[in-house]
Each structure stands twice: as structure tokens, then as C-alpha cells.
Design a protein around this motif. Structure first.
Motif, PDB file in Angstrom:
ATOM      1  N   ARG A 104      -5.743   5.514  87.234  1.00 31.72           N
ATOM      2  CA  ARG A 104      -5.380   4.105  87.328  1.00 31.72           C
ATOM      3  C   ARG A 104      -4.937   3.801  88.757  1.00 31.72           C
ATOM      4  N   PRO A 105      -5.136   2.555  89.195  1.00 30.61           N
ATOM      5  CA  PRO A 105      -4.634   2.200  90.529  1.00 30.61           C
ATOM      6  C   PRO A 105      -3.124   2.367  90.581  1.00 30.61           C
ATOM      7  N   ALA A 106      -2.633   2.818  91.692  1.00 31.25           N
ATOM      8  CA  ALA A 106      -1.191   3.076  91.843  1.00 31.25           C
ATOM      9  C   ALA A 106      -0.406   1.780  91.781  1.00 31.25           C
ATOM     10  N   GLY A 107       0.773   1.828  91.185  1.00 31.66           N
ATOM     11  CA  GLY A 107       1.661   0.674  91.149  1.00 31.66           C
ATOM     12  C   GLY A 107       1.449  -0.232  89.955  1.00 31.66           C
ATOM     13  N   ILE A 108       0.438   0.017  89.130  1.00 32.99           N
ATOM     14  CA  ILE A 108       0.190  -0.863  87.981  1.00 32.99           C
ATOM     15  C   ILE A 108       0.156  -0.052  86.681  1.00 32.99           C
ATOM     16  N   GLY A 109       0.936   1.013  86.687  1.00 31.43           N
ATOM     17  CA  GLY A 109       0.896   1.900  85.529  1.00 31.43           C
ATOM     18  C   GLY A 109       1.217   1.197  84.235  1.00 31.43           C
ATOM     19  N   ASN A 110       2.260   0.352  84.223  1.00 26.86           N
ATOM     20  CA  ASN A 110       2.649  -0.296  82.982  1.00 26.86           C
ATOM     21  C   ASN A 110       1.578  -1.278  82.505  1.00 26.86           C
ATOM     22  N   LEU A 111       1.034  -2.069  83.458  1.00 30.80           N
ATOM     23  CA  LEU A 111      -0.016  -3.017  83.070  1.00 30.80           C
ATOM     24  C   LEU A 111      -1.257  -2.286  82.583  1.00 30.80           C
ATOM     25  N   PHE A 112      -1.583  -1.233  83.252  1.00 34.58           N
ATOM     26  CA  PHE A 112      -2.781  -0.478  82.863  1.00 34.58           C
ATOM     27  C   PHE A 112      -2.610   0.142  81.484  1.00 34.58           C
ATOM     28  N   GLU A 113      -1.427   0.678  81.217  1.00 37.66           N
ATOM     29  CA  GLU A 113      -1.159   1.241  79.894  1.00 37.66           C
ATOM     30  C   GLU A 113      -1.252   0.154  78.830  1.00 37.66           C
ATOM     31  N   ALA A 114      -0.673  -1.025  79.122  1.00 39.19           N
ATOM     32  CA  ALA A 114      -0.736  -2.131  78.156  1.00 39.19           C
ATOM     33  C   ALA A 114      -2.188  -2.559  77.927  1.00 39.19           C
ATOM     34  N   PHE A 115      -2.968  -2.585  79.019  1.00 40.97           N
ATOM     35  CA  PHE A 115      -4.390  -2.930  78.893  1.00 40.97           C
ATOM     36  C   PHE A 115      -5.106  -1.945  77.966  1.00 40.97           C
ATOM     37  N   ASN A 116      -4.887  -0.654  78.183  1.00 37.08           N
ATOM     38  CA  ASN A 116      -5.564   0.357  77.365  1.00 37.08           C
ATOM     39  C   ASN A 116      -5.114   0.307  75.914  1.00 37.08           C
ATOM     40  N   ARG A 117      -3.816   0.075  75.684  1.00 34.89           N
ATOM     41  CA  ARG A 117      -3.340  -0.002  74.298  1.00 34.89           C
ATOM     42  C   ARG A 117      -3.984  -1.182  73.568  1.00 34.89           C
ATOM     43  N   LEU A 118      -4.021  -2.344  74.229  1.00 33.19           N
ATOM     44  CA  LEU A 118      -4.628  -3.506  73.582  1.00 33.19           C
ATOM     45  C   LEU A 118      -6.127  -3.298  73.375  1.00 33.19           C
ATOM     46  N   SER A 213      -6.323  -9.046  91.923  1.00 36.78           N
ATOM     47  CA  SER A 213      -5.695  -7.822  91.444  1.00 36.78           C
ATOM     48  C   SER A 213      -5.557  -7.886  89.927  1.00 36.78           C
ATOM     49  N   ILE A 214      -5.118  -6.770  89.361  1.00 32.16           N
ATOM     50  CA  ILE A 214      -4.952  -6.730  87.907  1.00 32.16           C
ATOM     51  C   ILE A 214      -3.881  -7.720  87.462  1.00 32.16           C
ATOM     52  N   GLU A 215      -2.869  -7.950  88.335  1.00 35.79           N
ATOM     53  CA  GLU A 215      -1.862  -8.951  87.988  1.00 35.79           C
ATOM     54  C   GLU A 215      -2.471 -10.343  87.983  1.00 35.79           C
ATOM     55  N   ASP A 216      -3.370 -10.618  88.956  1.00 37.70           N
ATOM     56  CA  ASP A 216      -4.004 -11.935  89.026  1.00 37.70           C
ATOM     57  C   ASP A 216      -4.892 -12.200  87.810  1.00 37.70           C
ATOM     58  N   LEU A 217      -5.506 -11.163  87.305  1.00 40.17           N
ATOM     59  CA  LEU A 217      -6.441 -11.323  86.184  1.00 40.17           C
ATOM     60  C   LEU A 217      -5.775 -11.117  84.829  1.00 40.17           C
ATOM     61  N   TRP A 218      -4.462 -10.927  84.817  1.00 41.28           N
ATOM     62  CA  TRP A 218      -3.803 -10.530  83.560  1.00 41.28           C
ATOM     63  C   TRP A 218      -3.897 -11.602  82.484  1.00 41.28           C
ATOM     64  N   ALA A 219      -4.059 -12.868  82.843  1.00 41.91           N
ATOM     65  CA  ALA A 219      -4.164 -13.921  81.827  1.00 41.91           C
ATOM     66  C   ALA A 219      -5.370 -13.704  80.919  1.00 41.91           C
TER      67      ALA A 219
END
Length: 446
Positions: A104-118, A213-219
Motif C-alpha cells: 500500500r502507498p505509505a501514509g494511507i494505511g488506515n484508508l487502505f485497510e478500510a478500502f480492502n475491508r469494504l 490521491s486516495i483521500e481525494d477519491l475517498w468519496a
């Protein structure tokens, strides 16, 4: 290190490396390691090899194809990443390395984990099954666009559609594509587009946004938005981010495009292909008409060669008539000659077969005499036969038998008695003789 190995025992290099690998894998658990990617190589087999480094050290890494194909981004040299890996040793070269399980890209571990869980949750429910995806209409009546009015993606989509199919109506359903309220607003606009699809004349929806970024696309990783995409009454095409960006909306959509421009191209693919098909059909029609005109021209030339002036046609017809008349005359003469010859032959044959009345009269007289003699002889024979039969019948007649002294006895009912047992004492009987009859009663039997 196993304590059983004697100090004097000599290990081979293979055994030593295997022992070192087993010790590393057993002693160090699966863990996350962060660093910068360098020396990245993508093998034709699908495996990825790279080096993970920081300011003081580096370590070789290998990510096998079954894991690499699940990546939601494309790792590149210089990218800061976090790797979930197992520490091991490559025995063939004795190289210490990491077998990477996830990246996963560094610094977005929590978002990436949430993405994979969903993603795993919705995939387990079957929300992403290919069978549930609907085909896009080849020639949509209109296209709905769910995005921000200020987004560059909207301008790209409009420019692409105006270039490829300018006649196609477009309906914008505005919603912010970034920020805290973006998921709810995107959901509301998508549901509104689905409800108004019939009245607005649209049968395809584009859900688009530019890269970020993944934060920008999180919606676009919202669970409610994913379920609304699957529940939408018309097909949905997602075009979010760049080619390497993946969101939950991409997996839920009926078709994913790498970019907003790609989404517009997919939506207008039918019209764009139809233009090429029409051009091809026009060329085929032109060639077919040319061939047809050439064929008709050749037929016209052949017909022109067959055209004859009426005077020439009359002259040829007169020559034909003269030839036919002469042929008919020759045929009639030949036929008359043959008929005369056959008539002469029949006359000779008839003359040879004419009967001689004198000779025939003598034969008839002789046959008449023979017939009369035969008839008299046959009549005499029949008379003698009949007389013999009559004498024989006379001999066998009942009257002749009675004349020799026999009689016929009958009971009162007129039945002939042939046995004494058939009549009783006192019964009346009638006896017929050759001359007359007698009646009496039985007074005794023997």
C-alpha cells in the motif's frame, strides 16, 4: 538454531541455506515494512521484484503474481510504500529477502485497510459479480453525468461527446466530488438521475471525477454509493481518477473506464463505431453500384451488337421463308412418292391374298358332310346311353322292388318302419304293396 547439530558436523551450502530460511520464517512473524521502491522489475510471469530501502539500508523484495494482480495501484520506482511481508531467504543464491503479501502507498494505511475491508465485504455479498453487470445501450437516447460542475472531468466528458456524437443530449446532475459531504451528495444526485431517467430521456449515467490521491477519491469508496449504483435503473459507467486509481464505485459500476474521457468514449462507442460502419457501408455501396453499372453497361453493349435494321431483318426473314417453302415442297414430294410406292406394295400383297370361291365351296361341302355324320353318330350314342340309364333306373325304382314281392311298412304318422322295436303292440300300421295298401294293428312281435 537447533541444538542437536554436533559442532563437528559439516553442512552443505544447500542445507545451511535451508536451515537459515526455516529459522528466519519461524523466528520473525508476518509484519509491515516501510520504505522507498527502487530497482522495480515486472517479470513476464506476472511476478514483481524490487528493492525496499531507506537512508541506511535496503532489502530485496518479491511479490508473486497471485498477490500482485490484486494491487489497487501501480507501484513505481521512488514511491513510498508499506509492505506486509514474510522475512525469508532465497536458498539458490543465499539472498535474504522479503516475500510481500500486500502493498500500500505509505501514509494511507488506515484508508487502505478500510478500502480492502469494504471491498471484501461487498464482494462476498456478490455486489461485484460480473453476472449482475448490465450491458450498455449501443445508441443511448441521452446521457446523465454525475459530477461537479466545476470539475475538469466534466469539461473532458463534454468535449469528447461533442466530438464523437454532438447530437446526443446531456443532462448534468451536480454534486461535489471531494469533501465531507461529497458521498451523501453523490448518492443523492445518482438516485435523482435514476428516478428522472425516463422523464429526462437518459438511459446511461456517467459517474466521473479527475485524478487525485486516495483521500481525494475517498468519496467514491462509500458503501451506500456502491449499493445505489447497483440499484440504479439504468447502467452506470464509472470514470474516476487515472488508470491506476481504483475505487469501490469502479467495482460496483456496470463498466469501469480508466479516465473520465474513457467513460465518455465508452458511452459513445456505438455512435462512433456506427460512423465507421456507415463509411464502410458507403464504400461497399459505391463499389457495388459501380460493379452493377459496369455489368449493365456490358449487357447494353451486347444488346447493341445484337440490334439489326428492320430491312435486314425482313430480308433475313424472307430468305428463311424461301428456305422453309423449298424444304416443305421437297418433303411433300418425298412423302407422295413414298405413299405411292407403299400403295403399290399393298395392292400386290392384296392380290396375292384374294380368296378362291370355287375351292372354298368344295371345302365347305366336305366339312358340312363331316359335320352331319358326326352329329348323327353323336345323337345315336346319346340315345343308347339314355336308354341304358332308363333301364337301370327302372330296375332300381321302388315300384320294381315292390313288384318282386317286397312291401313298405309305415306307422300311423307315415314314417317308414325299419325295425320292429320302433312299433308297439296295438299300434296301427300301413303296408304298401306293388298294387294297393293294407292297414292293421300289431298284435304281437318277434
Amino acid at each position: 538454531m537447533p541444538a542437536e547439530i554436533p559442532a563437528a558436523q559439516v553442512l552443505g551450502v544447500s542445507a545451511l541455506n535451508r536451515l537459515a530460511r526455516e529459522t528466519l520464517e519461524a523466528g520473525i512473524p508476518l509484519l509491515w515494512v516501510g520504505g522507498e521502491v527502487s530497482n522495480l522489475t515486472r517479470a513476464s510471469s506476472g511476478h514483481i521484484y524490487f528493492t525496499l530501502k531507506d537512508a541506511q539500508a535496503q532489502v530485496r523484495c518479491a511479490m508473486w503474481r497471485n498477490r500482485a494482480q490484486l494491487l489497487a495501484f501501480r507501484p513505481e520506482n521512488g514511491m513510498k510504500v508499506e509492505a506486509r511481508a514474510l522475512v525469508t531467504l532465497y536458498e539458490a543464491r543465499g539472498d535474504y529477502q522479503l516475500n510481500v503479501e500486500a502493498l500500500r502507498p505509505a501514509g494511507i494505511g488506515n484508508l487502505f485497510e478500510a478500502f480492502n475491508r469494504l471491498k471484501e465485504k461487498l464482494s462476498a455479498e456478490g455486489l461485484f459479480d460480473p453476472e449482475r453487470r448490465r450491458p450498455l445501450p449501443r445508441f443511448p437516447r441521452g446521457i446523465g453525468i454525475v459530477t461537479s460542475p466545476a470539475a475538469a472531468a466534466l469539461r473532458d466528458v463534454i468535449a469528447t461527446l461533442q466530438r464523437r456524437c454532438p447530437q446526443l443530449p446531456l443532462v448534468l446532475y451536480p454534486a461535489p466530488v471531494q469533501g465531507a459531504d461529497a458521498p451523501a451528495r453523490l448518492l443523492e444526485s445518482l438516485q435523482q438521475a435514476g428516478r428522472r431517467a425516463g422523464s429526462d430521456g437518459i438511459d446511461l449515467i456517467l459517474l466521473v471525477r479527475g485524478g487525485g490521491s486516495i483521500e481525494d477519491l475517498w468519496a467514491f469508496n462509500d458503501e451506500a454509493l456502491a449499493r445505489a449504483i447497483r440499484a440504479c435503473p439504468v447502467p452506470v459507467v464509472s470514470g474516476v481518477g487515472h488508470e491506476t486509481d481504483f475505487t469501490i464505485a469502479d467495482f460496483a459500476a456496470d463498466l469501469r473506464a480508466a479516465t473520465p474521457t474513457g467513460a465518455a468514449e465508452l458511452a459513445s462507442a456505438g455512435y462512433h463505431a456506427a460512423r465507421s460502419e456507415c463509411q464502410a457501408l458507403e464504400m461497399r455501396l459505391t463499389r457495388t453500384m459501380q460493379r452493377r453499372l459496369e455489368t449493365l453497361g456490358q449487357q447494353l453493349d451486347r444488346c447493341a451488337l445484337r440490334l439489326v435494321h428492320p430491312r435486314e431483318r425482313l430480308r433475313r426473314a424472307a430468305e428463311t421463308m424461301n428456305g422453309l417453302r423449298q424444304g416443305l415442297q421437297r418433303a411433300m414430294r418425298t412423302q407422295l412418292e413414298r405413299s405411292a410406292h407403299r400403295q403399290a406394295q399393298f395392292a400386290v400383297r392384296l392380290q396375292n391374298r384374294r380368296p378362291d370361291p370355287a375351292r372354298s365351296k368344295q371345302q365347305v361341302d366336305q366339312l358340312g358332310d363331316r359335320l352331319r355324320r358326326a352329329a348323327r353318330s353323336r345323337l345315336d350314342a346319346h340315345r343308347h346311353g339314355i336308354a341304358a340309364l332308363a333301364a337301370h333306373l327302372q330296375h332300381l325304382a321302388p315300384e320294381a322292388v315292390l313288384a318282386r314281392g317286397y312291401s313298405i311298412t309305415r306307422d300311423a304318422a307315415g314314417n317308414i318302419l325299419r325295425s320292429a322295436t320302433t312299433a308297439g303292440i296295438g299300434d296301427t300300421i300301413h303296408v304298401q304293396l306293388a298294387e294297393g295298401e293294407l292297414s292293421g294293428k300289431i298284435t304281437g312281435k318277434r
